[in-house]
Enzyme design. Structure first.
Site, PDB file in Angstrom:
ATOM      1  N   GLU A  34      -9.212  36.115   3.229  1.00 39.09           N
ATOM      2  CA  GLU A  34      -8.326  35.153   2.268  1.00 39.09           C
ATOM      3  C   GLU A  34      -7.650  34.556   3.246  1.00 39.09           C
ATOM      4  O   GLU A  34      -6.485  34.653   4.001  1.00 39.09           O
ATOM      5  CB  GLU A  34      -7.519  36.311   1.758  1.00 39.09           C
ATOM      6  CG  GLU A  34      -7.224  36.034   0.146  1.00 39.09           C
ATOM      7  CD  GLU A  34      -6.690  36.973  -0.166  1.00 39.09           C
ATOM      8  OE1 GLU A  34      -7.153  37.972  -0.664  1.00 39.09           O
ATOM      9  OE2 GLU A  34      -5.508  36.702  -0.669  1.00 39.09           O
ATOM     10  N   ASP A  62       5.219  34.753  -3.626  1.00 43.76           N
ATOM     11  CA  ASP A  62       5.125  35.339  -2.541  1.00 43.76           C
ATOM     12  C   ASP A  62       6.632  35.989  -2.168  1.00 43.76           C
ATOM     13  O   ASP A  62       7.840  35.375  -2.301  1.00 43.76           O
ATOM     14  CB  ASP A  62       4.725  34.338  -1.396  1.00 43.76           C
ATOM     15  CG  ASP A  62       3.237  34.199  -1.567  1.00 43.76           C
ATOM     16  OD1 ASP A  62       2.373  35.153  -1.274  1.00 43.76           O
ATOM     17  OD2 ASP A  62       2.756  33.064  -1.563  1.00 43.76           O
ATOM     18  N   TYR A  81      -9.390  40.629  -8.593  1.00 40.34           N
ATOM     19  CA  TYR A  81      -8.223  40.860  -7.682  1.00 40.34           C
ATOM     20  C   TYR A  81      -7.017  41.622  -8.581  1.00 40.34           C
ATOM     21  O   TYR A  81      -6.512  41.185  -9.329  1.00 40.34           O
ATOM     22  CB  TYR A  81      -7.514  39.413  -7.158  1.00 40.34           C
ATOM     23  CG  TYR A  81      -6.481  39.875  -5.905  1.00 40.34           C
ATOM     24  CD1 TYR A  81      -5.362  40.759  -6.066  1.00 40.34           C
ATOM     25  CD2 TYR A  81      -6.457  39.220  -4.869  1.00 40.34           C
ATOM     26  CE1 TYR A  81      -4.172  40.721  -5.195  1.00 40.34           C
ATOM     27  CE2 TYR A  81      -5.656  39.049  -3.954  1.00 40.34           C
ATOM     28  CZ  TYR A  81      -4.408  40.021  -4.084  1.00 40.34           C
ATOM     29  OH  TYR A  81      -3.545  40.076  -2.960  1.00 40.34           O
TER      30      TYR A  81
END
Lengths: 396, 268
Positions: B52, B63, B177
């Site tokens: 990825e 993040d 995911y």
């Protein structure tokens, strides 16, 4: 026309560009708001707090000296007289009531100049929430007084050290907190930006500014104004003033963005930006050709942001409003002008709108103009003094 | 000569071998673009199944600190989408495993969605995850991706309601995911029992493989996650390893050993 539409779009702008984790919570907020916003008790409650706690309605003041000086008829919508010193309290009260009824125990907020942080910390005391405010380190440095105020009100001020250490980075950090604590935390967004339904909710709560102004100007002048002027960072005081006049096509609207230092370093997303996606919405943003958000600057911390509320992008594209820039130097001049002529010290953000009057006066002599004086300038005295010292030094 | 295999081929291969996918995330251009080239090839050598590749973005709201720092370094050293496509094109002959992009939407939007997918296709990339593009905003994006044969991977989270999860699986391609925790990327503990329960529901909705990411940083976690899903995605832990070791001698050898150890089924 219904704006925004069901998907949260104002024309091509807005939407819900958020990480999946936040979806249920945005949905919950949207549904809850749709249900409660026309509820009579909720409306009464909101009106009660606006009146009894914040001090509404605010005055629509005829600025006699300024008007004479610029040969226009200028009214100031005195949001600076509200409790906590800026229009931010309107939105914070509304959203705090929402959060309260949703049963949330903790609120978080982002802040630039600290005005929204202060108003969030204030309503947190009023409704007994735990309150964490994210603020960029650079803003903490330049808005110390507001940091003290937030701390006095029992809020935790969390310094943000990433990026440019200003409002944008405070938003990033608030969103990271939200994505982590989504189950119990309400994100009290301070302006008309972010993912749907926020831009609509904040606009609705701020539109009390324009509703009052309309009633007041009709009362005093028996007609609608030729111009509405307000500064635009995220755009909540401007949208609050503009929105109730949306259909009054003869009233022109001018949003004043922060021109900063020059064309390359400013916070004028609508003037110098391109459509993009930031903090949950499709809107004009300052970015490079690879879609990276650019560094911004404004002497007014509350305008120092690379994006803008999506509804303003829509007003720009559709031509309903015009967006201009006032640079740092002009804003400081506007700050001095209002202080000296009217005995009113404006926030540096609002000083951008005041400064634009000088330019407007050249082509619109005699026009009837309402300016949103969104906040008071106590918080900015040190910054302005610094600017004046610098100019004096460079001259000597 | 065989080029990169597709995500579908990869997962069916793994199934035949009775294995689970080991997916490694690295930010493009960290610590430099030159490093990325070596790191990709080393990860492949270490037996990583899918890479990825993160596209650095100035405002990575999903993040945690490790990836924030890495992507900001990458940006400051000139990483951009044009250079990313160029690097992948130059490595086309050498990469045999699927490459998927992990990105925020603005770099894609600004590049032009159609053009972006077209470039991905030419560079041999297989799929894309766009952190802040939910299915609700993805109509044009899906159309464009299909045209260029790029698989669109979407996220399901612990707080995704059933009906919505169903819609997400429908829009997804390649794999799904599953985000292990509410929060940002970074190393932390995860609770397997509740995830396993949720995964069972999702597996009923779709035949696509479901891989788990966010928080995974130890061999033990990789093992546990592989037991209950079709694969584990490891990001921050690898990024941290790169950060701490890239300046050392034999860095790539060290990275290979580190990744092999994370993958290893044997020791605990």
């Amino acid at each position: 026309m219904l704006i925004p539409d069901k998907k949260g779009y104002f024309g091509d702008f807005g939407g819900k560009f958020m990480p999946e984790t936040l979806f249920s919570c945005l949905d919950e907020l949207g549904h809850f708001y749709a249900k409660i916003k026309n509820n009579k008790k909720f409306k009464e409650e909101f009106t009660f707090y606006l009146k009894e706690y914040a001090g509404r309605p605010t005055l629509l003041y005829f600025a006699k000296n300024l008007s004479k000086n610029l040969r226009m008829k200028i009214y100031l919508k005195r949001e600076d007289l509200l409790h906590t010193g800026a229009h931010k309290i309107n939105n914070s009260l509304g959203q705090a009531l929402l959060a309260h009824h949703m049963g949330k125990k903790r609120i978080i907020a982002e802040t630039g100049a600290g005005q929204h942080g202060v108003s969030a910390a204030t309503v947190a005391r009023l409704f007994n929430f735990q309150c964490d405010v994210y603020m960029g380190e650079e803003d903490i440095r330049r808005q110390r007084m507001n940091v003290f105020r937030m701390k006095t009100l029992g809020a935790r001020v969390i310094p943000v050290k990433s990026g440019s250490k200003t409002l944008k980075d405070a938003c990033n950090e608030a969103m990271r907190d939200w994505v982590t604590n989504v189950r119990n935390t309400y994100y009290l967004i301070g302006s008309t930006f972010g993912s749907h339904p926020y831009p609509m909710i904040v606009r609705d709560f701020q539109s009390v500014i324009g509703k009052e102004a309309k009633r007041q100007i009709l009362n005093k002048e028996k007609r609608l104004p030729d111009y509405l002027i307000a500064c635009v960072g995220g755009g909540s005081n401007a949208m609050g003033l503009f929105y109730p006049f949306y259909k009054d096509k003869r009233t022109k609207m001018i949003g004043v963005e922060a021109g900063g230092i020059n064309r390359n370093l400013n916070s004028a997303s609508l003037n110098f930006g391109k459509p993009g996606v930031l903090h949950g919405a499709k809107t004009y943003i300052l970015q490079d050709k690879f879609g990276q958000v650019k560094a911004t600057h404004s002497v007014a911390a509350g305008l120092d942001y690379p994006g803008v509320g999506p509804e303003h992008s829509f007003y720009k594209e559709s031509g309903r409003a015009k967006y201009v820039t006032i640079n740092d130097k002009e804003a400081v001049e506007g700050f001095k002008m209002l202080s000296e002529l009217e005995g009113i010290i404006p926030a540096l953000e609002s000083a951008h709108a005041i400064a634009y009057l000088k330019k407007l006066a050249k082509k619109a002599k005699g026009s009837l103009t309402v300016v949103c004086l969104s906040g008071r300038g106590d918080k900015d005295l040190e910054i302005v003094q610094e600017c004046i010292d610098k100019t004096l030094n460079s001259k000597s | 000569m065989k080029n990169m295999i597709t995500l579908k081929e990869k997962f069916s291969q793994l199934k035949k071998q009775n294995k689970k996918a080991f997916i490694a995330y690295i930010p493009f251009g960290f610590p430099t673009i030159k490093f990325t080239k070596g790191i990709i090839l080393t990860l492949q050598k270490a037996g990583v199944d899918i890479i990825e590749l993160g596209i650095p973005f100035s405002d990575p709201i999903a993040d945690g600190p490790i990836i924030q720092e890495a992507t900001s370094i990458a940006l400051s050293r000139g990483a951009n989408t044009t250079k990313l496509f160029a690097l992948l094109r130059s490595l086309k002959k050498d990469i045999k495993i699927p490459i998927v992009f992990m990105t925020y939407y603005n770099p894609v939007f600004k590049f032009g969605v159609d053009k972006f997918f077209n470039n991905m296709n030419k560079a041999g990339a297989s799929g894309i995850l766009t952190v802040d593009l939910p299915i609700d905003e993805s109509k044009e994006y899906l159309k464009s991706a299909r045209k260029s044969n790029i698989k669109t991977i979407f996220f399901v989270t612990p707080v995704t309601p059933k009906l919505r999860a169903k819609a997400i699986t429908k829009a997804s391609g390649g794999f799904i995911y599953y985000i292990s925790v509410t929060g940002t990327t970074g190393m932390r503990n995860i609770s397997y029992a509740s995830i396993a329960k949720h995964l069972k529901e999702i597996k009923k909705m779709s035949k696509l493989p479901v891989c788990i990411g966010f928080g995974i940083h130890s061999r033990k976690q990789v093992k546990e996650v592989s037991r209950i899903s079709d694969g584990a995605i490891i990001g921050s832990a690898i990024v941290k390893f790169i950060k701490e070791n890239h300046a050392k001698r034999n860095f790539l050898n060290k990275l290979e050993k580190y990744v092999k150890a994370l993958k290893s089924k044997d020791r605990n």
